[in-house]
Design a protein around this motif. Structure first.
Motif, short mmCIF file in Angstrom:
data_model
loop_
_atom_site.label_atom_id
_atom_site.label_comp_id
_atom_site.label_asym_id
_atom_site.label_seq_id
_atom_site.Cartn_x
_atom_site.Cartn_y
_atom_site.Cartn_z
N VAL A 137 0.84 -1.19 0.00
CA VAL A 137 0.00 0.00 0.00
C VAL A 137 0.87 1.25 0.00
O VAL A 137 0.59 2.23 -0.69
CB VAL A 137 -0.96 0.00 1.22
N LEU A 158 -6.84 -13.98 -5.83
CA LEU A 158 -7.98 -13.97 -4.91
C LEU A 158 -9.22 -14.62 -5.55
O LEU A 158 -10.16 -14.96 -4.83
CB LEU A 158 -8.32 -12.53 -4.50
N HIS A 159 -9.21 -14.79 -6.86
CA HIS A 159 -10.40 -15.30 -7.53
C HIS A 159 -10.20 -16.64 -8.22
O HIS A 159 -11.17 -17.24 -8.70
CB HIS A 159 -10.92 -14.28 -8.56
N GLU A 165 0.74 -7.81 0.75
CA GLU A 165 0.04 -7.95 2.03
C GLU A 165 -1.23 -8.79 1.93
O GLU A 165 -1.82 -9.14 2.94
CB GLU A 165 -0.38 -6.58 2.60
N LEU A 166 -1.63 -9.10 0.72
CA LEU A 166 -2.91 -9.77 0.56
C LEU A 166 -2.81 -11.29 0.59
O LEU A 166 -3.84 -11.98 0.56
CB LEU A 166 -3.58 -9.35 -0.76
N ALA A 185 -0.80 -12.38 5.15
CA ALA A 185 -1.99 -11.56 5.02
C ALA A 185 -2.23 -10.76 6.28
O ALA A 185 -2.98 -9.82 6.29
CB ALA A 185 -3.20 -12.44 4.72
N GLY A 186 -1.62 -11.14 7.38
CA GLY A 186 -1.82 -10.39 8.61
C GLY A 186 -0.76 -9.35 8.86
O GLY A 186 -0.66 -8.84 9.97
N TRP A 231 1.20 2.11 8.41
CA TRP A 231 0.67 3.37 8.88
C TRP A 231 1.65 4.09 9.78
O TRP A 231 1.64 5.31 9.88
CB TRP A 231 -0.63 3.15 9.66
N VAL A 272 -13.03 -11.35 0.25
CA VAL A 272 -13.00 -11.21 -1.21
C VAL A 272 -14.37 -10.75 -1.72
O VAL A 272 -14.46 -9.95 -2.65
CB VAL A 272 -12.58 -12.54 -1.87
N GLU A 311 -7.14 -12.07 9.93
CA GLU A 311 -6.61 -12.12 8.57
C GLU A 311 -7.59 -11.57 7.56
O GLU A 311 -7.21 -10.87 6.62
CB GLU A 311 -6.26 -13.57 8.21
N ASP A 350 -7.63 -7.86 7.64
CA ASP A 350 -6.38 -7.32 7.09
C ASP A 350 -6.40 -7.38 5.57
O ASP A 350 -5.93 -6.46 4.89
CB ASP A 350 -5.18 -8.09 7.63
N ILE A 351 -6.92 -8.48 5.02
CA ILE A 351 -7.03 -8.57 3.56
C ILE A 351 -7.94 -7.46 3.04
O ILE A 351 -7.64 -6.79 2.05
CB ILE A 351 -7.56 -9.96 3.13
N ASN A 355 -6.10 -3.96 3.54
CA ASN A 355 -4.99 -3.76 2.60
C ASN A 355 -5.48 -3.76 1.16
O ASN A 355 -4.99 -3.00 0.32
CB ASN A 355 -3.93 -4.85 2.80
N GLY A 356 -6.46 -4.62 0.85
CA GLY A 356 -7.01 -4.63 -0.50
C GLY A 356 -7.63 -3.29 -0.86
O GLY A 356 -7.41 -2.77 -1.96
N GLY A 412 -6.85 -0.50 0.57
CA GLY A 412 -5.76 0.47 0.56
C GLY A 412 -5.16 0.61 -0.83
O GLY A 412 -4.80 1.69 -1.27
#
Lengths: 247, 229
Positions: A18, A115-116, A154-155, A231-232, A237, B157, B191, B194-195, B198-199, B201
């Protein structure tokens, strides 16, 4: 730097966050490929075609073929405008493309696809896509396929990140200090040990790249960016440079 | 709205940018004041606002809105504000035939699936005006908040897909704005959240983050906002 990133061919993985976005570097690489005479296919999942083409002149834009997965990726609108078959078929269509000459395929972004789609499916397609020059029997040895993949670190967990990393010939991890961006680059040349390089850079409004000397030595980041991201992981910031304002 | 926040963002209702996704985030404090700020800001800017309010009742937002200089009741009556009151609608969804579409349809489903019905609600609420109706400046979607969708069983998602479609329709196609609040769970190791955080973001043009003070509770100063774009 851009020439070196494109030199090996195959998959170039751009890992961003980010705080240190990678789309600008992706567009700089696309511009470089287009200026070298390559046709560039972009699978656009995260921004509109109009937004993606911003900043490119007409010469560059004429070499870009934008496959729009942004407007209606999941066929919710049912207007018939969605790419048939969704993201998986769009990727497979890129593998089947028969354009002559060198080509660059840009995936914006690999994160959206990951993600998909199942990770294994995506990895299989990426492998096929980045090895197309060896699959087409009549290709000249000089014609390489460049696959540029933007990945938001991060994802994803360490498993998918590691799987994609293992497919990449070149890996770029973006970070920086005090507003100055850096790219930690890992090259995997065949039959050689991987090599590392760090470059400080900035991307100009026309998506040219300008190398920088870097920040003062005492403020340079940890040279090992391959600490696994999960992911965590904490969003950046609390990094220095943010100014709090009291209301 | 808070003039100090407008000064911080260098904006006024007359100069509101269009086509932007703004992410509101709070950590160890209550960031709802940001939601109230943007609600009053965009109503004063003469925008058509669709407010997906999942946390508080209409009367709560209306009372706060009046202190900030806007009447949600008046805005709703003249068609400027479309208000989805989640607390009330969540009950309604169980007392209507299942085949009737409902924006919170996911509450009825064992597998929460996607938020397509909610997107279609937003799409309908912010569709361009027919000729003869009042012309609003631009459409705005405001969501308070997205984290509660995770608590209700929707996957990260699926929430990202919902925001994606809202961005494509409201921001890109209709040149409007989307503003959404997400809570930062900090050290809770959530988690999915956070996803989501951040997603969003990566998708946002502006991120406003309200944080509690590192030194803890203070009567006079409640926190500090940070902004990045």
């Amino acid at each position: 730097m851009l020439e070196l990133l494109l030199a090996l061919g195959g998959l170039v993985l751009l890992r961003d966050s980010v705080e240190w976005e990678g789309r600008s570097l992706l567009k700089a690489l696309i511009k470089k490929s287009a200026l070298c005479g390559e046709q560039v296919h972009i699978l656009g999942c995260e921004v509109s075609e109009e937004e993606f083409r911003e900043g490119f002149d007409s010469n560059i834009n004429s070499r870009l073929v934008y496959h729009d997965l942004f407007r209606d990726p999941l066929n919710w609108s049912k207007t018939g405008e969605a790419l048939p078959g969704g993201p998986l078929e769009a990727l497979r269509a890129l593998c089947r493309r028969t354009d002559p000459g060198p080509v660059t395929v840009a995936l914006d972004s690999l994160s959206w696809l990951l993600l998909h789609l199942p990770c294994t499916t995506l990895c299989q397609i990426l492998h096929a896509l980045s090895h197309q020059d060896s699959c087409h029997g009549d290709s000249s040895p000089g014609e390489q396929v460049h696959v540029l993949g933007l990945l938001h670190e991060e994802l994803h967990g360490p498993g998918p990140l590691g799987a994609l990393s293992s497919l990449a010939q070149t890996e770029v991890t973006l970070s920086g200090v005090m507003g100055q961006a850096s790219a930690h680059i890992l090259y995997r040349r065949p039959q050689q040990r991987p090599t590392h390089q760090t470059q400080w850079f900035s991307i100009l409004p026309d998506f040219s790249l300008e190398l920088q000397g870097g920040p003062p030595l005492e403020s340079q980041p940890n040279p090992d960016p391959h600490t696994p991201s999960t992911a965590g992981s904490t969003a950046p910031w609390a990094e220095p440079g943010y100014q709090p304002h009291f209301l | 709205m808070f003039p100090e926040l407008n000064n911080l963002l260098n904006t006024t209702p007359d100069q509101a940018e269009q086509g932007k996704l703004t992410l509101l985030c709070d950590a160890k404090t209550d960031g709802s004041f940001l939601v109230h700020h943007f609600l009053s800001f965009y109503l004063k800017a003469n925008c058509k606002v669709c407010f997906v309010a999942l946390i508080q009742s209409f009367s709560h937002y209306n009372i706060v809105g009046q202190k900030l200089g806007v009447s949600l009741t008046t805005a709703r009556e003249r068609g400027q504000l479309v208000f989805l009151e989640g607390l009330k609608s969540a009950v309604d969804v169980f007392f209507r035939p299942q085949e009737d579409p409902h924006p919170l349809q996911f509450l009825r489903e064992a597998n929460s699936g996607n938020l397509q019905p909610l997107y279609e609600f937003v799409q309908e609420a912010l569709k361009p005006m027919d000729s003869g109706e009042a012309a609003w400046r631009c459409p705005v979607l405001l969501v308070d908040d997205l984290s509660v969708l995770l608590s209700l069983g929707v996957g990260a998602v699926a929430v990202l897909d919902f925001v994606h479609y809202c961005r494509a329709t409201v921001c890109r196609e209709r040149k409007g704005n989307v503003v959404a609040l997400v809570h930062d769970s900090g050290d809770a190791e959530d988690e999915e959240n956070d996803i989501l955080l951040n997603g969003l973001g990566h998708q946002s043009h502006l991120i406003l983050r309200a944080e509690g003070l590192a030194t803890g509770f203070c009567k006079d100063v409640h926190g500090q906002p940070k902004g990045s774009s």
